[in-house]
Design an enzyme around this catalytic site. Structure first.
Site, PDB file in Angstrom:
ATOM      1  N   ARG A  51       0.789  -1.229   0.000  1.00  0.00           N
ATOM      2  CA  ARG A  51       0.000   0.000   0.000  1.00  0.00           C
ATOM      3  C   ARG A  51       0.821   1.279   0.000  1.00  0.00           C
ATOM      4  O   ARG A  51       0.381   2.298  -0.498  1.00  0.00           O
ATOM      5  CB  ARG A  51      -0.909  -0.015   1.234  1.00  0.00           C
ATOM      6  N   LYS A 149      -0.524 -19.163   6.804  1.00  0.00           N
ATOM      7  CA  LYS A 149      -1.386 -19.220   7.957  1.00  0.00           C
ATOM      8  C   LYS A 149      -1.391 -17.851   8.656  1.00  0.00           C
ATOM      9  O   LYS A 149      -0.439 -17.094   8.437  1.00  0.00           O
ATOM     10  CB  LYS A 149      -0.936 -20.304   8.922  1.00  0.00           C
ATOM     11  N   ASP A 178       2.644 -24.217   5.025  1.00  0.00           N
ATOM     12  CA  ASP A 178       2.958 -24.481   6.420  1.00  0.00           C
ATOM     13  C   ASP A 178       4.474 -24.657   6.408  1.00  0.00           C
ATOM     14  O   ASP A 178       4.969 -25.689   5.930  1.00  0.00           O
ATOM     15  CB  ASP A 178       2.287 -25.758   6.921  1.00  0.00           C
ATOM     16  N   HIS A 179       5.211 -23.650   6.870  1.00  0.00           N
ATOM     17  CA  HIS A 179       6.659 -23.694   6.615  1.00  0.00           C
ATOM     18  C   HIS A 179       7.336 -24.868   7.309  1.00  0.00           C
ATOM     19  O   HIS A 179       8.432 -25.253   6.935  1.00  0.00           O
ATOM     20  CB  HIS A 179       7.323 -22.350   6.941  1.00  0.00           C
ATOM     21  N   LYS A 183      10.820 -27.875   6.223  1.00  0.00           N
ATOM     22  CA  LYS A 183      12.043 -28.090   6.997  1.00  0.00           C
ATOM     23  C   LYS A 183      12.676 -29.421   6.602  1.00  0.00           C
ATOM     24  O   LYS A 183      11.978 -30.408   6.397  1.00  0.00           O
ATOM     25  CB  LYS A 183      11.739 -28.061   8.501  1.00  0.00           C
ATOM     26  N   GLU A 217       9.968 -22.839  22.032  1.00  0.00           N
ATOM     27  CA  GLU A 217      10.656 -21.632  21.582  1.00  0.00           C
ATOM     28  C   GLU A 217      11.139 -20.849  22.799  1.00  0.00           C
ATOM     29  O   GLU A 217      10.508 -20.908  23.861  1.00  0.00           O
ATOM     30  CB  GLU A 217       9.705 -20.735  20.796  1.00  0.00           C
ATOM     31  N   ASP A 236      -2.001 -20.800  16.767  1.00  0.00           N
ATOM     32  CA  ASP A 236      -0.766 -20.377  16.107  1.00  0.00           C
ATOM     33  C   ASP A 236       0.130 -21.554  15.740  1.00  0.00           C
ATOM     34  O   ASP A 236       0.772 -21.547  14.693  1.00  0.00           O
ATOM     35  CB  ASP A 236      -0.003 -19.408  17.041  1.00  0.00           C
ATOM     36  N   HIS A 241       1.329 -26.406  12.364  1.00  0.00           N
ATOM     37  CA  HIS A 241       2.629 -27.087  12.394  1.00  0.00           C
ATOM     38  C   HIS A 241       2.581 -28.426  13.136  1.00  0.00           C
ATOM     39  O   HIS A 241       3.040 -29.446  12.635  1.00  0.00           O
ATOM     40  CB  HIS A 241       3.689 -26.209  13.065  1.00  0.00           C
ATOM     41  N   LYS A 340       6.016 -20.495  24.093  1.00  0.00           N
ATOM     42  CA  LYS A 340       6.991 -19.415  23.948  1.00  0.00           C
ATOM     43  C   LYS A 340       7.686 -19.235  25.291  1.00  0.00           C
ATOM     44  O   LYS A 340       7.136 -19.569  26.340  1.00  0.00           O
ATOM     45  CB  LYS A 340       6.280 -18.119  23.567  1.00  0.00           C
TER      46      LYS A 340
HETATM   47  C1  BG6 Z   1       5.057 -19.367  13.098  1.00  0.00           C
HETATM   48  C2  BG6 Z   1       4.346 -18.875  14.326  1.00  0.00           C
HETATM   49  O1  BG6 Z   1       4.174 -20.023  12.247  1.00  0.00           O
HETATM   50  O2  BG6 Z   1       6.087 -20.264  13.487  1.00  0.00           O
HETATM   51  C3  BG6 Z   1       5.311 -18.220  15.277  1.00  0.00           C
HETATM   52  O3  BG6 Z   1       3.331 -17.953  13.938  1.00  0.00           O
HETATM   53  C4  BG6 Z   1       6.465 -19.141  15.587  1.00  0.00           C
HETATM   54  O4  BG6 Z   1       4.647 -17.823  16.470  1.00  0.00           O
HETATM   55  C5  BG6 Z   1       7.078 -19.684  14.305  1.00  0.00           C
HETATM   56  O5  BG6 Z   1       7.432 -18.419  16.315  1.00  0.00           O
HETATM   57  C6  BG6 Z   1       8.111 -20.752  14.612  1.00  0.00           C
HETATM   58  O6  BG6 Z   1       8.798 -21.097  13.433  1.00  0.00           O
HETATM   59  P1  BG6 Z   1      10.282 -21.664  13.463  1.00  0.00           P
HETATM   60  O7  BG6 Z   1      10.565 -22.021  12.050  1.00  0.00           O
HETATM   61  O8  BG6 Z   1      11.139 -20.589  14.018  1.00  0.00           O
HETATM   62  O9  BG6 Z   1      10.226 -22.862  14.372  1.00  0.00           O
END
Ligand code: BG6
Length: 490
Positions: A51, A149, A178-179, A183, A217, A236, A241, A340
C-alpha cells in the site's frame, strides 16, 4: 557433498505485503539464495506490491538491506546481489480500494509465464486480492496463489477464506504454506519411514508406547502482540505445524510422493483424531502463559507486560494428550506441547517404543530402558536412535542406554536451506506435496474448534509459568499421570 540443482522455468513472483516482516526476513533472502544456487532461468522477475508509495529503487534498497540483515555475510556475493536487485521492481497496490492492479498488469509480462502471487498479508485481504487479480485479468492458467497461515481462526472462518480464494483460483493453483513442511528434517521423516524397511513393521500400537511432539521456543511476542493475543498457541502452532508433524508420523504409506497421495493419507489421520470433549479437556489439555523470568540468557518480562495489558487469557503454551482412533494407533497417546519463552529452542519428535517383554539381566546390569527414536527438527537437525548396549570393558554385564547419533550438520557438508527456499521453488514447479489442501486445513480446525469451545465453556484459564522453564507444572502432570515423562534432551 553438493546437492543437485535443477533450474525452474522463468517466473514472475509478486509479493503482496512487500515491505512486511515475512518478505524481509524470509521471502527475499530465500529468493536470493535460490538465485545464488543457480536455480533461476531468465527472465525471472520479482515484483513487490504493497500500500505504501515507494519507487522501485527504494524497494531495491529495502531488498538489499533484507539480504544483508538476514543472509550470512559469507553467502553474500556482490555481483550476485546486483543481479538479484536488477530483477526487482515495485508497484503501489491497495487491495481494498482495488487500486494499482492496472499498473501491476503493465509490470507483468504479457507472455504466458508462471506467475506466483505470494500473499504475505493478513487473511482479511486474501479475498480482495484474489478478486482484484481476477478482475484485472491477472490470473492466467499458469498463475498460482500462495497463502500463509493463519487460514481462519475457526472452521467457519477458514471455510470463508477458502471460498474467497477458491472463487478465483482452483485448488491446484492454491498453495497453502505451512513452513514446517519445508524443513529438512520434516521431510526426512518421510525418508526415514518409507525408505527403510526397518521401522515400518514396528510403527504401530503393538510396538510403540507413545509419541511426543515438542515445539519449544525461547522467543516471546517478537512485535506480533496484535496478532498473537487474538490467536494463542493452539491456533498459532497446533492447528497447523504440530498437527502436520503428527500426520507425517501417523499416516499410512502413501502410494507415492504424489501431492494428493500424501495429502489423502494425512487427511485420514486428521479425521481419525479423537475429539476432545468438554468433559476431557480439563484432563487432557493444559494452557499456560509465561510470567517474568529468564530466557535465552537474560531477564525477560511476563506476557502481560510484553502485551502492555493488565489482563489477557491468551495461552502462550499448550500441552495436549491426543489420540488417533484407528487400527494402527488405538491406545497410543500422542503428547503434544508447544510454547513461547521456554527453557530451550527445540523442536523434536520422540517415538517411544514399548519395553522388552522380559529381562534376562540381573539387577546388577541396571535398568533396561525402552528404545526411543528422536527426530530433531531444530536446532542440530538429526536423528538419534537410543538403544541398550553392554557397557564396554572387562567387568560383568552392565547395560547402558546410548544413542546411535546422526547429526546432519556433522555428517554432511551441505548448507541447510531455509524452509522457504524449498517451498517457493515447489510453488514455481507446481508441486503441492508440501502444501496443505483445503480439506486438511478444515479437518484440522474441526479438531481444534471443540478444544477452544471446551476451554470457553469450562472456563479453563491459563496457568502461569516462569519464563525459561518447561511450562506449567500441570503439563508435567499431564504425562506423568500416565507413568511417562517428557523426553529430556541429551
Ligand atoms: C510461526 C508462528 O508459524 O512459526 C510463530 O506464527 C512461531 O509464532 C514460528 O514463532 C516458529 O517457526 P520456526 O521455524 O522458528 O520454528
Amino acid at each position: 557433498m553438493t546437492s543437485q540443482i535443477i533450474p525452474v522455468d522463468p517466473f514472475d513472483f509478486v509479493i503482496f505485503g512487500a515491505t512486511g516482516d515475512l518478505a524481509e526476513r524470509k521471502l527475499l533472502p530465500a529468493l536470493y539464495q535460490r538465485q545464488r544456487a543457480g536455480q533461476f532461468s531468465e527472465p525471472t522477475r520479482i515484483i513487490g506490491a504493497s500500500r505504501t508509495s515507494h519507487s522501485s529503487d527504494e524497494y531495491r534498497d529495502f531488498a538489499a538491506r533484507a539480504i544483508s540483515d538476514h543472509v550470512k555475510p559469507s553467502e553474500i556475493d556482490q555481483a550476485e546481489l546486483k543481479r538479484f536487485l536488477e530483477r526487482i521492481s515495485y508497484v503501489q497496490v491497495d487491495a481494498q480500494a482495488g487500486e494499482g492492479f492496472d499498473r501491476l498488469k503493465e509490470e507483468i509480462d504479457g507472455e504466458n509465464r508462471i506467475r506466483a502471487y505470494y500473499l504475505a498479508v493478513g487473511p482479511a485481504l486474501f479475498g480482495d486480492i484474489a478478486k482484484n487479480l481476477s478482475g484485472h485479468g491477472l490470473v492466467n492458467e499458469k498463475a498460482r496463489i500462495v497463502v500463509e497461515k493463519p487460514i481462519g481462526r475457526s472452521l467457519a472462518s477458514a471455510r470463508v477464506l477458502n471460498d474467497e480464494i477458491g472463487a478465483v483460483f482452483s485448488e491446484d493453483q492454491t498453495f497453502r504454506i505451512d513452513h514446517y513442511l519445508g524443513k529438512e528434517t520434516v521431510q526426512n521423516l518421510m525418508a526415514l519411514r518409507f525408505a527403510n524397511a526397518l521401522y515400518e513393521p514396528l510403527w504401530n500400537s503393538a510396538h510403540i508406547d507413545h509419541v511426543q511432539i515438542t515445539v519449544a521456543e525461547t522467543v516471546g511476542l517478537e512485535g506480533r502482540a496484535g496478532y498473537y493475543d487474538k490467536a494463542g498457541a493452539l491456533r498459532d502452532m497446533v492447528q497447523n505445524h504440530i498437527l502436520q508433524l503428527l500426520c507425517l508420523v501417523a499416516m499410512e504409506a502413501p502410494f507415492s510422493l504424489d501431492a494428493d497421495g500424501v495429502r489423502d493419507e494425512k487427511l485420514k489421520v486428521l479425521k481419525a483424531l479423537k475429539p476432545v470433549t468438554n468433559g476431557q479437556a480439563g484432563k487432557s489439555t493444559v494452557r499456560g502463559q509465561y510470567r517474568a523470568g529468564a530466557s535465552a540468557g537474560g531477564a525477560v518480562k511476563g506476557y502481560l507486560e510484553d502485551l502492555e495489558s493488565a489482563t489477557s487469557d491468551t495461552e502462550t503454551f499448550v500441552a495436549i494428550k491426543a489420540e488417533i482412533a484407528n487400527w494402527r494407533w488405538a491406545g497410543v497417546p500422542f503428547y503434544l506441547r508447544t510454547g513461547k519463552r521456554l527453557s530451550e529452542r527445540v523442536s523434536e519428535i520422540v517415538i517411544s517404543f514399548k519395553p522388552i517383554p522380559h529381562s534376562i539381566f540381573g539387577e546388577a546390569a541396571g535398568p533396561v530402558v525402552a528404545n526411543q527414536l528422536v527426530i530433531r527438527l531444530q536446532p542440530d537437525e538429526g536423528v538419534k536412535q537410543w538403544i541398550m548396549i553392554k557397557d564396554p570393558g572387562p567387568g560383568g554385564m552392565r547395560l547402558r542406554h546410548v544413542p546411535l547419533d546422526m547429526s546432519f550438520a556433522q555428517s554432511f557438508d551441505v548448507r541447510n536451506p531455509d524452509a522457504y527456499e524449498r517451498l517457493i521453488m515447489d510453488v514455481i514447479r507446481g508441486n503441492q506435496t508440501l502444501f496443505m489442501r483445503r480439506d486438511e486445513v478444515e479437518a484440522a480446525w474441526q479438531w481444534i474448534d471443540p478444544i477452544l469451545a471446551a476451554w470457553e465453556e469450562n472456563g479453563q484459564k491459563v496457568q502461569g509459568y516462569t519464563a525459561g522453564t518447561w511450562g506449567p507444572s500441570a503439563a508435567i502432570a499431564l504425562i506423568e499421570r500416565d507413568g511417562r515423562t517428557w523426553h529430556e534432551n541429551g
